[in-house]
Design an enzyme around this catalytic site. Sequence first.
Site, short mmCIF file in Angstrom:
data_model
loop_
_atom_site.label_atom_id
_atom_site.label_comp_id
_atom_site.label_asym_id
_atom_site.label_seq_id
_atom_site.Cartn_x
_atom_site.Cartn_y
_atom_site.Cartn_z
N CYS A 1 3.08 -4.98 6.67
CA CYS A 1 2.70 -4.55 5.32
C CYS A 1 3.90 -3.94 4.60
CB CYS A 1 1.57 -3.53 5.38
SG CYS A 1 -0.02 -4.25 5.83
N HIS B 1 0.83 -1.21 0.00
CA HIS B 1 0.00 0.00 0.00
C HIS B 1 0.86 1.26 0.00
CE1 HIS B 1 0.76 0.88 4.29
NE2 HIS B 1 0.59 -0.41 4.53
#
Length: 231
Positions: free
Chosen positions: A193, A177
Site C-alpha cells: 500500500c 491511505h
Amino acid sequence: MITLASFERKIRRAAVAIGALLAGAFSFAHPAAAAPLPLFPFFMAPPVQSEPAPYMQSPQVDDERPAIEQPARFRRQIVNYPTREATGTIIVDTPNTYLYYVLGNGQAIRYGIGVGRDGFTWSGVQTVTRKAEWPAWTPPAEMIARQPYLPRHMAGGPGNPLGARAMYLGGTIYRIHGTNMPETIGTQVSSGCIRLTNQDVSDLYSRVTVGTKVIVLPMDRRADSASGKRG
C-alpha cells in the site's frame, strides 16, 4: 450631687474607654486585620490549573495529535512537473517515495509517501474505485498468512493503521491511505500500500474522485518516464 450633664460626660468617657479596649484586643488577636483577607482561607488551596489532557480527541483530522516534523523534501508542496497525463491523475514515484497529483500547466502537488518493502512493491495503472473516511481494516488473507498475529478486523480510528482516509485501487488489495506512524514516510515498509501522513492523505482525498487514474511506477523506473520524457 450628680447633674445630668456630668452623668452624660461619664457615659461618653466610658464608651471611649471600652472602644479603645476592644480595638486593642482585636489588633492583638488579628495583627493583619487591616490587610485584605485572602481569597482562600489557610486551610484551602486555590484550584490548580491543570495542563490539557494528552491526545484524547475524537477522530477528527484537524484535531489529531501534532504531526512530527517531516524532512523538507517530504512536505506537501507544489512543484514543476511537466507530464502528458491529464489533470487530476495520481502518479506514484515508488523509488523516490513521492506521490504527484497532477494540477496541469506543468505543475503538480508532491507528497512524501511510504511504499512497499523489498519484495512487496508493484507497478501498473489502476483507478480509485472507493473512498472511505477513517476506514476499518480487515487484513487480507495473504497478510494473515504471513503475520498470523494480526487482528482479523479493526474498527476505524486514530489507532488504525489505515489512518484518516483510504482510497481503494481497482480490484486489488492495495490502497492509498493514511498512517498512525508518520515517521515511516520516505521508507519502504508496507505490504504494497501507499501511505501518507493523515494530514496529507486528507488533502489528497479532498481532491480525488472515484474513477481517478493512478499510475504506480516500478522501483527501477524514474518518475521522468511518466512525464513523457524519453531517452
